[in-house]
Design a protein around this motif. Structure first.
Motif, PDB file in Angstrom:
ATOM      1  N   GLU A 179       0.835  -1.209   0.000  1.00 22.18           N
ATOM      2  CA  GLU A 179       0.000   0.000   0.000  1.00 22.18           C
ATOM      3  C   GLU A 179       0.866   1.254   0.000  1.00 22.18           C
ATOM      4  O   GLU A 179       0.551   2.237  -0.677  1.00 22.18           O
ATOM      5  N   LYS A 180       1.957   1.213   0.730  1.00 21.74           N
ATOM      6  CA  LYS A 180       2.882   2.353   0.752  1.00 21.74           C
ATOM      7  C   LYS A 180       3.480   2.571  -0.636  1.00 21.74           C
ATOM      8  O   LYS A 180       3.516   3.696  -1.143  1.00 21.74           O
ATOM      9  N   PHE A 181       3.933   1.492  -1.273  1.00 25.50           N
ATOM     10  CA  PHE A 181       4.533   1.612  -2.606  1.00 25.50           C
ATOM     11  C   PHE A 181       3.512   2.103  -3.623  1.00 25.50           C
ATOM     12  O   PHE A 181       3.833   2.903  -4.503  1.00 25.50           O
ATOM     13  N   GLU A 182       2.287   1.610  -3.511  1.00 20.04           N
ATOM     14  CA  GLU A 182       1.252   1.993  -4.476  1.00 20.04           C
ATOM     15  C   GLU A 182       0.835   3.453  -4.345  1.00 20.04           C
ATOM     16  O   GLU A 182       0.330   4.035  -5.288  1.00 20.04           O
ATOM     17  N   THR A 183       1.045   4.052  -3.198  1.00 21.35           N
ATOM     18  CA  THR A 183       0.695   5.466  -3.032  1.00 21.35           C
ATOM     19  C   THR A 183       1.931   6.348  -3.201  1.00 21.35           C
ATOM     20  O   THR A 183       1.966   7.221  -4.055  1.00 21.35           O
ATOM     21  N   ARG A 184       2.950   6.102  -2.429  1.00 19.79           N
ATOM     22  CA  ARG A 184       4.154   6.936  -2.449  1.00 19.79           C
ATOM     23  C   ARG A 184       4.881   6.873  -3.790  1.00 19.79           C
ATOM     24  O   ARG A 184       5.361   7.889  -4.287  1.00 19.79           O
ATOM     25  N   ASP A 185       4.956   5.697  -4.363  1.00 19.32           N
ATOM     26  CA  ASP A 185       5.768   5.509  -5.569  1.00 19.32           C
ATOM     27  C   ASP A 185       4.949   5.297  -6.836  1.00 19.32           C
ATOM     28  O   ASP A 185       5.473   4.857  -7.846  1.00 19.32           O
ATOM     29  N   LYS A 186       3.662   5.643  -6.805  1.00 10.86           N
ATOM     30  CA  LYS A 186       2.801   5.310  -7.941  1.00 10.86           C
ATOM     31  C   LYS A 186       3.222   5.979  -9.248  1.00 10.86           C
ATOM     32  O   LYS A 186       2.968   5.446 -10.315  1.00 10.86           O
ATOM     33  N   ASN A 187       3.884   7.109  -9.179  1.00  5.31           N
ATOM     34  CA  ASN A 187       4.320   7.794 -10.405  1.00  5.31           C
ATOM     35  C   ASN A 187       5.835   7.818 -10.558  1.00  5.31           C
ATOM     36  O   ASN A 187       6.365   8.573 -11.370  1.00  5.31           O
ATOM     37  N   ARG A 188       6.520   7.011  -9.806  1.00  9.92           N
ATOM     38  CA  ARG A 188       7.979   7.016  -9.810  1.00  9.92           C
ATOM     39  C   ARG A 188       8.569   6.319 -11.033  1.00  9.92           C
ATOM     40  O   ARG A 188       9.609   6.693 -11.535  1.00  9.92           O
ATOM     41  N   ARG A 220       5.328   3.247 -16.476  1.00 13.03           N
ATOM     42  CA  ARG A 220       4.436   2.085 -16.582  1.00 13.03           C
ATOM     43  C   ARG A 220       4.453   1.537 -18.006  1.00 13.03           C
ATOM     44  O   ARG A 220       4.600   2.261 -18.969  1.00 13.03           O
TER      45      ARG A 220
END
Length: 113
Positions: free
Chosen positions: A96-105, A108
């Motif tokens: 959940e942390k990765f999906e929010t914090r890093d979602k645009n890092r 895709r």
């Protein structure tokens, strides 16, 4: 013990069954941290042997990356059991942390790639 592990909960259950045989029980969190560091170092050594520039000596035991990752999973299960949390819950929190914090890092992939 073959075919008994189907999910992360099985890992924790089997770990607890193993540790429960001994009067000493689980190591302290500090000792488990030291053990985790030791196992991580062994994994790093194997990675270096197989994928790096440092070949094994002929006198060294043959181990695999898979074996070392298994050792790390065992220690992580010991942590979770001794501190009374579920590895699956800890992993879910991380995802959940990765999906929010890093979602645009990262870039895709397009559908179908």
């Amino acid at each position: 013990m073959t075919n008994r592990v189907h999910n992360v909960e099985d890992i924790q259950t089997l770990t607890d069954e193993y540790i429960s045989q001994f009067k000493e029980g689980y190591f302290s969190p500090l000792a488990l941290m030291a053990r985790l560091s030791e196992e991580t170092g062994e994994l790093a050594r194997e990675i270096n042997h197989y994928y790096g520039e440092k070949p094994k000596k002929q006198t060294e035991n043959i181990k695999t990356v898979e074996e070392e990752v298994g050792d790390i999973l065992f220690v992580l299960a010991c942590f979770a059991n001794s501190l009374d949390f579920q590895l699956s819950d800890a992993f879910q929190q991380s995802i959940e942390k990765f999906e929010t914090r890093d979602k645009n890092r990262w870039t895709r992939k397009e559908k179908g790639e």
